[in-house]
Design a protein around this motif. Structure first.
Motif, PDB file in Angstrom:
ATOM      1  N   SER A 113      53.238  16.537  24.370  1.00  0.00           N
ATOM      2  CA  SER A 113      53.956  17.391  23.418  1.00  0.00           C
ATOM      3  C   SER A 113      54.967  16.536  22.666  1.00  0.00           C
ATOM      4  N   VAL A 114      55.330  16.998  21.474  1.00  0.00           N
ATOM      5  CA  VAL A 114      56.168  16.194  20.568  1.00  0.00           C
ATOM      6  C   VAL A 114      57.356  17.019  20.087  1.00  0.00           C
ATOM      7  N   LEU A 115      58.490  16.338  19.939  1.00  0.00           N
ATOM      8  CA  LEU A 115      59.723  16.959  19.451  1.00  0.00           C
ATOM      9  C   LEU A 115      60.149  16.256  18.167  1.00  0.00           C
ATOM     10  N   ASP A 116      60.403  17.030  17.105  1.00  0.00           N
ATOM     11  CA  ASP A 116      60.909  16.447  15.852  1.00  0.00           C
ATOM     12  C   ASP A 116      62.059  17.307  15.369  1.00  0.00           C
ATOM     13  N   VAL A 117      63.283  16.792  15.493  1.00  0.00           N
ATOM     14  CA  VAL A 117      64.459  17.625  15.209  1.00  0.00           C
ATOM     15  C   VAL A 117      65.073  17.362  13.825  1.00  0.00           C
ATOM     16  N   ALA A 148      73.480  19.566  21.675  1.00  0.00           N
ATOM     17  CA  ALA A 148      72.544  19.555  22.815  1.00  0.00           C
ATOM     18  C   ALA A 148      72.235  20.961  23.315  1.00  0.00           C
ATOM     19  N   GLU A 149      73.253  21.832  23.342  1.00  0.00           N
ATOM     20  CA  GLU A 149      73.032  23.202  23.847  1.00  0.00           C
ATOM     21  C   GLU A 149      72.113  23.981  22.918  1.00  0.00           C
ATOM     22  N   GLU A 150      72.370  23.801  21.613  1.00  0.00           N
ATOM     23  CA  GLU A 150      71.538  24.484  20.616  1.00  0.00           C
ATOM     24  C   GLU A 150      70.082  24.016  20.731  1.00  0.00           C
ATOM     25  N   LEU A 151      69.922  22.736  20.948  1.00  0.00           N
ATOM     26  CA  LEU A 151      68.560  22.187  21.045  1.00  0.00           C
ATOM     27  C   LEU A 151      67.861  22.690  22.304  1.00  0.00           C
ATOM     28  N   GLU A 152      68.625  22.801  23.378  1.00  0.00           N
ATOM     29  CA  GLU A 152      68.042  23.311  24.620  1.00  0.00           C
ATOM     30  C   GLU A 152      67.574  24.762  24.431  1.00  0.00           C
ATOM     31  N   THR A 153      68.423  25.561  23.773  1.00  0.00           N
ATOM     32  CA  THR A 153      68.070  26.969  23.536  1.00  0.00           C
ATOM     33  C   THR A 153      66.853  27.056  22.614  1.00  0.00           C
ATOM     34  N   ALA A 154      66.890  26.276  21.533  1.00  0.00           N
ATOM     35  CA  ALA A 154      65.803  26.352  20.548  1.00  0.00           C
ATOM     36  C   ALA A 154      64.458  25.975  21.169  1.00  0.00           C
ATOM     37  N   THR A 155      64.475  25.015  22.092  1.00  0.00           N
ATOM     38  CA  THR A 155      63.223  24.547  22.695  1.00  0.00           C
ATOM     39  C   THR A 155      62.928  25.274  24.015  1.00  0.00           C
ATOM     40  N   GLU A 156      63.761  26.291  24.309  1.00  0.00           N
ATOM     41  CA  GLU A 156      63.613  27.078  25.543  1.00  0.00           C
ATOM     42  C   GLU A 156      63.566  26.186  26.773  1.00  0.00           C
ATOM     43  N   GLY A 157      64.405  25.140  26.742  1.00  0.00           N
ATOM     44  CA  GLY A 157      64.550  24.265  27.902  1.00  0.00           C
ATOM     45  C   GLY A 157      63.373  23.339  28.164  1.00  0.00           C
ATOM     46  N   GLU A 158      62.430  23.308  27.225  1.00  0.00           N
ATOM     47  CA  GLU A 158      61.237  22.464  27.441  1.00  0.00           C
ATOM     48  C   GLU A 158      61.604  20.977  27.414  1.00  0.00           C
ATOM     49  N   VAL A 159      60.851  20.166  28.152  1.00  0.00           N
ATOM     50  CA  VAL A 159      61.005  18.715  27.999  1.00  0.00           C
ATOM     51  C   VAL A 159      59.722  18.145  27.393  1.00  0.00           C
ATOM     52  N   GLU A 161      74.943  11.363  18.693  1.00  0.00           N
ATOM     53  CA  GLU A 161      74.926  12.711  19.298  1.00  0.00           C
ATOM     54  C   GLU A 161      73.511  13.276  19.294  1.00  0.00           C
ATOM     55  N   ALA A 162      72.782  13.058  18.198  1.00  0.00           N
ATOM     56  CA  ALA A 162      71.403  13.566  18.125  1.00  0.00           C
ATOM     57  C   ALA A 162      70.523  12.861  19.164  1.00  0.00           C
ATOM     58  N   MET A 163      70.698  11.541  19.303  1.00  0.00           N
ATOM     59  CA  MET A 163      69.871  10.809  20.274  1.00  0.00           C
ATOM     60  C   MET A 163      70.231  11.222  21.707  1.00  0.00           C
ATOM     61  N   GLN A 164      71.490  11.597  21.907  1.00  0.00           N
ATOM     62  CA  GLN A 164      71.895  12.062  23.236  1.00  0.00           C
ATOM     63  C   GLN A 164      71.312  13.448  23.528  1.00  0.00           C
ATOM     64  N   ALA A 165      71.335  14.318  22.502  1.00  0.00           N
ATOM     65  CA  ALA A 165      70.750  15.657  22.686  1.00  0.00           C
ATOM     66  C   ALA A 165      69.250  15.530  22.988  1.00  0.00           C
ATOM     67  N   ILE A 166      68.587  14.598  22.318  1.00  0.00           N
ATOM     68  CA  ILE A 166      67.144  14.394  22.547  1.00  0.00           C
ATOM     69  C   ILE A 166      66.902  13.868  23.967  1.00  0.00           C
ATOM     70  N   TRP A 167      67.785  12.994  24.417  1.00  0.00           N
ATOM     71  CA  TRP A 167      67.679  12.431  25.776  1.00  0.00           C
ATOM     72  C   TRP A 167      67.476  13.546  26.807  1.00  0.00           C
ATOM     73  N   HIS A 168      68.254  14.623  26.656  1.00  0.00           N
ATOM     74  CA  HIS A 168      68.181  15.730  27.618  1.00  0.00           C
ATOM     75  C   HIS A 168      66.891  16.527  27.494  1.00  0.00           C
ATOM     76  N   ARG A 169      66.152  16.336  26.413  1.00  0.00           N
ATOM     77  CA  ARG A 169      64.878  17.047  26.208  1.00  0.00           C
ATOM     78  C   ARG A 169      63.687  16.124  26.471  1.00  0.00           C
ATOM     79  N   LEU A 170      63.960  14.891  26.919  1.00  0.00           N
ATOM     80  CA  LEU A 170      62.873  13.936  27.183  1.00  0.00           C
ATOM     81  C   LEU A 170      62.615  13.827  28.674  1.00  0.00           C
ATOM     82  N   SER A 171      61.356  13.739  29.028  1.00  0.00           N
ATOM     83  CA  SER A 171      61.021  13.493  30.432  1.00  0.00           C
ATOM     84  C   SER A 171      61.323  12.021  30.754  1.00  0.00           C
TER      85      SER A 171
END
Ligand code: SAM
Length: 250
Positions: free
Chosen positions: A72-76, A108-119, A157-167
């Motif tokens: 799966s792919v993430l593009d923010v 990071a919180e907004e991104l977590e909500t938007a992606t429903e916590g997916e990694v 900040e964006a790269m840190q928010a992505i970090w939390h959404r990466l496996s």
């Protein structure tokens, strides 16, 4: 031929389409053997919208996905949706968001909500090159940051928010370019991006990919100053290490 005659011949011909001999890549087991450190595909591909300012060719994204084979792919910072189009064509799920569609990639919180916590195991970002193109006046917009330091902080900040959404072991591919700013002169954005990513704990395990900038608007302009034109962007693929130290990216 004398040196002067040689130079004159160059002067006459340098704008003509040029066919350069690229080094022969070593044969290897890559599923995309044409993906090397020199990405020179002049064809923009069938993805995204070429009229969107800052639109990038989807072919590089496609080749990276074929190489890393993510699930799966993430593009923010999706802009015209180039990465999403690539993923659709390959049948890979992709979450796409952009400030213009209401997602602040730096939150990071907004991104977590938007992606429903997916990694995800692969993230792609093509951020603004600070103020080279103004996307909006929104204070959250990377292109609206008042100083270079603020821009780098937002990108971090964006790269840190992505970090939390990466496996663990997940990849973050960033397409970025250096350029001459009208006031500050040369901006080494590639270096600053790497510095920010490494400080978060990302590592780099593959070569930089130098993407030839075919069809950029500056190539059709005439400038009244002398400079060495930059004809490429750089794609850096970072990795979130499998084993992450406690202190990293908090
Ligand atoms: C270079 S463009 C991306 C273009 C895209 N690769 C394409 O092919 O169309 C950068 C994008 O980053 C977006 N952006 C800027 N700041 C952002 C933020 N804080 N959160 C999310 N997106 C942001 C802009 O709206 C713009 O669409």
């Amino acid at each position: 031929m004398t040196t002067n005659a040689h130079l004159e011949a160059f002067r006459q011909s340098y704008r003509a389409p040029r066919y350069v001999q690229l080094p022969q890549p070593p044969r290897n087991e890559s599923p995309v053997p044409w993906l090397t450190s020199l990405y020179h595909n002049a064809d923009a591909g069938i993805y995204g919208n070429r009229n969107y300012r800052g639109n990038c060719s989807g072919n590089l994204i496609r080749d990276l996905i074929l190489y890393f084979q993510p699930e799966s792919v993430l593009d923010v910072m999706s802009g015209s949706g180039t990465a999403g189009d690539v993923c659709r064509s390959l049948g890979i799920p992709c979450y796409s968001g952009d400030l213009r569609t209401g997602l602040d990639a730096c939150n990071a919180e907004e991104l977590e909500t938007a992606t429903e916590g997916e990694v995800f195991d692969f993230a792609w970002i093509h951020p603004p090159y600070w103020r080279m193109i103004a996307y909006s006046n929104d204070p959250r917009d990377l292109s609206a940051q008042p100083t270079l330091t603020d821009f780098v902080e937002k990108l971090k900040e964006a790269m840190q928010a992505i970090w939390h959404r990466l496996s663990p072991g997940g990849k973050l591919a960033v397409l970025i370019g250096d350029y001459n700013d009208r006031e500050l002169g040369f901006l080494p954005l590639t270096y600053l991006t790497k510095q920010a990513a490494f400080s978060l704990g990302y590592e780099q395990r593959v070569t930089d990919i130098i993407r030839f900038s075919h069809g950029s608007t500056s190539s059709r302009r005439r400038y009244n100053t002398a400079f060495i034109p930059g004809l490429h962007d750089t794609c850096v693929v970072f990795e979130k290490p499998e084993a992450v130290a406690e202190s990293q990216s908090n």
